[in-house]
Design an enzyme around this catalytic site. Structure first.
Site, mmCIF file in Angstrom:
data_model
loop_
_atom_site.group_PDB
_atom_site.id
_atom_site.type_symbol
_atom_site.label_atom_id
_atom_site.label_comp_id
_atom_site.label_asym_id
_atom_site.label_seq_id
_atom_site.Cartn_x
_atom_site.Cartn_y
_atom_site.Cartn_z
ATOM 1 N N GLY B 148 -14.356 -26.476 -16.147
ATOM 2 C CA GLY B 148 -15.144 -26.648 -17.360
ATOM 3 C C GLY B 148 -15.006 -25.470 -18.315
ATOM 4 O O GLY B 148 -14.352 -24.467 -18.013
ATOM 5 N N CYS B 149 -15.648 -25.590 -19.466
ATOM 6 C CA CYS B 149 -15.463 -24.595 -20.531
ATOM 7 C C CYS B 149 -16.171 -23.280 -20.204
ATOM 8 O O CYS B 149 -15.514 -22.232 -20.081
ATOM 9 C CB CYS B 149 -15.917 -25.154 -21.861
ATOM 10 S SG CYS B 149 -17.557 -25.892 -21.891
#
Lengths: 346, 346, 346, 346
Positions: B148-149
């Site tokens: 994920g970011c």
């Protein structure tokens, strides 16, 4: 203390009425309605109002509203006209911020808004709420249809030229840009920050609903039909409308200084219209949070096109501030009451 | 030329896959699905792709997808796990950009995502898609769960400290801020420009879904349980994540220069991690549109708290670029193919 | 009506003093100085003040200033200390918005500000202008050194924890972010819109001048030395400071609800500190243009790190509003006079 | 591989040349000059170029520059004309991004730029660098004066109407808005984020230097003198120009569909002009980072005013991209080389 009610208080113009009325010396909000949020505290939806507004939203009820000295409608178009007949019957005075009662020609209204008007007879008695044009009629009106945001910036900019018959009414151009709060507090992908920030675009070029409202107002001022090309644009800013207006001068010998004098005199007594000195141009930030309309007059290169720049805060002079100004006039209060704060800049 | 399919192409990560793959020398998108937009041309939804992408969205079909060399899932969580078993059965290789297969502990996943996991057995075989940690496993994986970011920016920042056992793993703090594209292309009032512009706030302080993903990764690196306080914030910018990381040094004699060397060596061979020279700090604009993670190492006042700043573009290294990097590794392509463009600045 | 003078009126804090004092019922600005702009009308530099401020800038003159009931310094550091001895000798009361008199330890001040202090004896008699801490001393002070922007947001956030000795004073972390008006109205490439918009970064990680000011205030509150890691960041917004504060709880049995009660009681009588209900978080827009500090208390995951979020408008509670609040206290006016407007939101 | 030099590489157009040329398959930058920054690494000024550009700025030297196959001037006006004679003498081919050689009438240039032109004879041989108009002449030119930003967006929008003699050339209006990178990387208070963000204004209404350039180009196309009213505005965005163009149709029977066909045919072979389908409007974000000009044709209300919307990235098609397109033509490279990346959106 004047008692005020607000119908449809969850949008930006409702919140702005609450912000401005919180500082009004002679009026207080006693009632605010929202079907969707009935029972919810106003300050839980708008935390800025914590400590200032102790109300909760309630479902609209004509009887309760009629107890107020004045009722604002801060609703999408099509809502005010449903509830209006009952309030008018009860002699309540109303300022409608929506478009329901702005356009006198019912056919035109129905064409642009795509629905039938349910009380055309009230349109006839409604007064268009632009104090710089209609102050006297507003004073005695029971129902005021406050002018829209683009229409306010554009009409105030063009009026001196048209009233004095200086320009060709058949080729007016209004290139205007609005902050996104003008689109309201609705969940739409198009209005996400990720879609609009660091971006600029025209919209509604084929036809925007404010066009007939503006043409109606300008035609009344010019005492003849005007033709306006109106192109709105969307700015990556929250508040503010800037209109750049173009008209062809048809009279000899009216140079920039003469135009400047004309504008200064035309608005000399207006508390909320500020004609900037020659060489200065308005910025939307210089009216942010205030009820001012700031206007600059130019005649570039001494050619025959006049360029007028006009800036307002769409939520104040373009909506809630204008509505309060109308109320002040209607109820015999000081016209500037609650509207005197200085723009927030920077 | 590698043939690629995208499931769920209407969101920002789908559009970003299309943008990046348009410039990929060895891969082309042959199929893009969306139930809601089936039949609609991609470039009518994303006009930036006019002239570049000739596809229309189609409804997802496992058979059609399985014809691709690799399939990306750019869907909200809960979608990939529905379709995944069928694709895995057909031996399709997959990079999932969603959270469905990132967390190995099914109970943890179900608690944080509030639903049952429908194919826990595939979680066990999924490889976590952070190439700087798992490059070898990614190479042979059939199913990669791209990191994920926030987890990417934060893990890349903390890893050298934890792998080298320099800091107290029990009191890590990650103060991070994200551009609003991280919230996706959904119609929500909270993400309107009028709500977020000229504004800043923390959110999800009580617990954000990326916390267990980050703690899992950091614990693996530290070879012991870590405890992280993670507070995300929302920036009025479109793209970019900036993480400011705090850790207590527990070893004597590791000054700022030593830390700098450690970081430079740790990432020496990484094409997309750039350790800035001492005295320089990352800015989100300096990674905008690129697959880079830029990191600065500091030890303010020579006290015992190390501060690491780490910046990525959430849509590239935090999502679609990372997914392409994983694909390049999986398919034996040049790892940087399609990911070499310079950040767009200013 | 109190007569007020402003030294250094061309910057943002000077303009903000003018904006706020324009609405003050009991004070008026009679004098505003600027060497560079002497002779220029204030409203030509700040068009927002057209119709509100009729003054022109004049060169500073101690005699003229001493005629005022109170003088504000809205100058860069190093300026106030030059003119101060003469004003103090003439018994003028002063609120200094700059950093010249905030730090009691002259060596520390000289180290961080890189110059000699020219009147250390006045530092000793100056009162630190944070009314929530020093209201009584401010009342009788001749010289008040108004607290800085970051220091206000951070101290108000940490104070209840430290005064009540609930957290480890040796490992405090303040991760803060400021709008760019905090950098002042100076022509610097780094502060151009093209450099900062759609961007985010940390700065001054190695050491920011507000660190010693904050540590001094927190140590006084804790009655022991505190160690703070302070990392400021620059937001692409005009106004607003948001501080996210981290502290390790060292006492058993103080859950989130207990902390909430503690904060509510601590600030119960404060007109400008608003403790948000549990579950709500502050946003900078919810204090924009107002003198409020809004604070949220959280204890994520019931772990042992308390996270406090604190938001102010850096130009109001972080500068000019705070200075007016101090003046109101010094001159026996209503403490909230001129400071009651509702935040401008959206 | 073509060898390229850049004079004046510290501004935004210099940096953009570096960004774009980093991805050019057939050209490489071997030399970049700056008097002020001589000796400084390019990537220390522009960290986005870390790992991509290994050059340092050097002082300009005609001999060194003449070794390049082509030299760009990315300098403020008045600089290129000083160095140009020497380069032209040495047969170096040059693309000048500044205004020095754009206007054929020396008196007009001197009036608008307020200085004497030092090499009028080179103006006569310079070719105006707008490939859509002058592709053949550019091919053989030694000195190309790349078209300016506003002039590119406005000319590409008006050209089909004027070349086909469909509109009144005496009453053209161009209402345009630019991102602030167009003002360059100069330290000016007016361009601070705190001054421009959340704001909008017109500027240069009395006369902007791009007016004579645009009128020259449009008059050439119309084969008669045109009169243009041009009002530029400043957007709170980094990149992008949007022009809204108004013209009075003077021919019967040309409806919106006919205009659409006309535009599509006119630009049919142009790689960087995209005529949007009827009903679609350009947005600046849809050209961000790319060399595209996107244009929409409308005839609102079927009245006699045509409205053309035209959008470019001012740093690409309005400056550095256009200059590279010119270079590609001059050197016989693929015209789209280095210019094929997809706009960065969102």
């Amino acid at each position: 203390m004047v008692s005020v009610g607000i119908v449809g208080g969850t949008g930006y113009t409702g919140a702005e009425l609450l912000r401005l009325l919180a500082g009004h010396p002679d009026a207080q909000v006693d009632l605010i309605t929202s079907r969707a949020e009935a029972g919810i505290r106003v300050d839980s939806l708008y935390p800025t109002l914590r400590g200032v507004c102790d109300l909760s939203f309630e479902a609209p009820d004509a009887g309760r509203l009629a107890e107020c000295d004045l009722v604002y409608f801060a609703t999408p178009h099509g809502v005010a006209m449903e509830l209006m007949p009952e309030l008018i019957k009860r002699s309540t005075r109303v300022v409608d911020l929506s478009a329901d009662f702005r356009i006198q020609d019912i056919d035109v209204w129905e064409t642009w808004y795509g629905q039938a008007h349910t009380c055309p007879e009230l349109v006839a008695q409604a007064v268009y709420g632009l104090p710089e044009v209609n102050r006297q009629s507003i004073r005695d009106a029971q129902l005021v249809a406050a002018a829209g945001c683009y229409p306010t910036a554009i009409q105030l900019g063009f009026l001196p030229l048209l009233v004095n018959d200086l320009v060709d009414p058949g080729s007016l151009i209004a290139n205007a840009a609005s902050g996104v709060s003008g689109a309201g507090r609705q969940a739409k992908v198009d209005n996400l920050l990720a879609e609009l920030s660091d971006n600029f675009k025209a919209y509604g070029v084929a036809g925007h609903r404010h066009l007939p409202e503006i043409e109606q107002g300008l035609s009344n001022a010019a005492k003849q039909a005007v033709a306006l090309t109106f192109v709105p644009h969307l700015l990556p800013v929250i508040r503010g409308i800037h209109a750049t207006l173009y008209a062809q001068i048809k009279v000899e010998g009216v140079d920039e200084k003469a135009l400047q004098s004309l504008y200064e005199q035309f608005y000399d007594d207006e508390p909320f219209v500020d004609i900037l000195p020659l060489g200065h141009l308005p910025q939307t930030r210089n009216v942010k949070g205030s009820n001012l309309c700031r206007i600059a007059v130019t005649r570039p290169q001494q050619r025959n096109v006049v360029v007028i720049c006009s800036a307002i805060d769409n939520l104040v002079k373009g909506a809630s501030g204008q509505a309060i100004q109308c109320m002040n006039i209607m109820l015999g209060l000081n016209e500037t009451a609650g509207l005197e704060s200085v723009p927030l800049c920077p």
